[in-house]
Design an enzyme around this catalytic site. Sequence first.
Site, mmCIF file in Angstrom:
data_model
loop_
_atom_site.group_PDB
_atom_site.id
_atom_site.type_symbol
_atom_site.label_atom_id
_atom_site.label_comp_id
_atom_site.label_asym_id
_atom_site.label_seq_id
_atom_site.Cartn_x
_atom_site.Cartn_y
_atom_site.Cartn_z
ATOM 1 N N CYS A 174 -0.377 4.107 2.144
ATOM 2 C CA CYS A 174 -0.245 3.942 3.602
ATOM 3 C C CYS A 174 1.199 4.222 4.022
ATOM 4 O O CYS A 174 1.437 4.821 5.055
ATOM 5 C CB CYS A 174 -0.551 2.514 4.048
ATOM 6 S SG CYS A 174 -1.973 1.777 3.305
ATOM 7 N N ASP A 175 2.140 3.731 3.228
ATOM 8 C CA ASP A 175 3.523 3.691 3.694
ATOM 9 C C ASP A 175 4.479 4.589 2.925
ATOM 10 O O ASP A 175 5.646 4.721 3.298
ATOM 11 C CB ASP A 175 4.047 2.236 3.617
ATOM 12 C CG ASP A 175 3.196 1.308 4.479
ATOM 13 O OD1 ASP A 175 2.745 1.758 5.539
ATOM 14 O OD2 ASP A 175 2.976 0.162 4.077
ATOM 15 N N CYS B 134 0.835 -1.196 0.000
ATOM 16 C CA CYS B 134 0.000 0.000 0.000
ATOM 17 C C CYS B 134 0.873 1.251 0.000
ATOM 18 O O CYS B 134 1.342 1.692 1.049
ATOM 19 C CB CYS B 134 -0.917 -0.024 1.220
ATOM 20 S SG CYS B 134 -1.876 1.477 1.369
#
Length: 317
Positions: free
Chosen positions: A142-143, A139
Amino acid sequence: MSDSINEKVRCLIIGSGPAGYTAAIYASRANLSPVLYEGIQPGGQLTTTTEVENFPGYPEGITGPELMEDLKQQALRFGADIRFGIATETDLSAAPYKITIDGEKVIEAETVIIATGATAKYLGIPDEHKYAGMGVSACATCDGFFYRKKVVAVVGGGDTACEEAIYLAGLAKQVYLIVRKPFLRASKVMQERVFNTPNIMVLFEHNTIGLFGENGVEGAHLVKRMGESDEEKVDIAIDGFFLAIGHKPNSDIFKPWIDTDEVGYIKTVPGTPRTKVPGVFAAGDVADPHYRQAITAAGTGCQAAIEAERYLSEIGK
Ligand code: NDP
């Protein structure tokens, strides 16, 4: 499955992506008093996305998490009972259907709307596990933040891979897009964006066979033109490795009772969310190998709730 029945509901919705929440909006407004369990990833896949530019009604775009929160609030406004919890077991042999939540609580449901979505796939190489949380991610949104001004690689050649590569290019110094074929599968517009982003380098005909690094990912072992006579080993230095090679539908717990295709997508009566079990419907990505869009998921969530309402009135419940 536990013998004790804890609760009886008219409409149980499993999953909290656009399909689940839209089903909850319609089912609440139809007085079905739906109970929705959010599953492993409340809000679904869109919570891991940045801008959603193609959901009708948002001319300026909206972030994935905001869109999902709006859908949730809309469902709550009409009285949907939205809960944390994961469906772990099912018995769809006869109505009312029994669904176990978190391995303990059993719900008896007259109708079930399966909206469990799909989950990111991994390559299957051991290093993905070895470096999980230490440089490997599925992701980017997300990261990606952790890789500002660093070097990352994205694996895949579809729209997701291109989208993630473009997003990461805005943060990272350099992005490699590792594509196993000599072409991208992504839509033309996404391909153009990738080719027009100066800090994305597309490595066509490359496969990843391993990762290396002392205390986290420091690089990837690639093979160019794997299996061909001119096959060549290539190492690249990277700080982050992002998977974007597609998704697996979350249908395993329903497989004893309903039909799925070879990938695991739930088969429904064409043009409807009906499964072969009366009163059990499937909506969103778990039943959609073709479109997999937020708006199509929302549309089938709506259909599933309308079907549930009609089914309940037909059986007089
Ligand atoms: P896709 O199935 O479209 O693409 C998967 C990509 O990963 C392919 O390039 C495939 O390669 C590659 N791949 C699969 N397995 C491996 C492997 N083991 N090793 C290396 N590469 C591998 O998945 P996406 O998630 O990209 O997209 C899913 C659907 O969602 C599509 O319909 C897409 O159009 C849609 N989508 C739309 C978006 C938008 O409209 N904004 C954004 C994101 C997705 P190969 O081509 O060789 O099979």
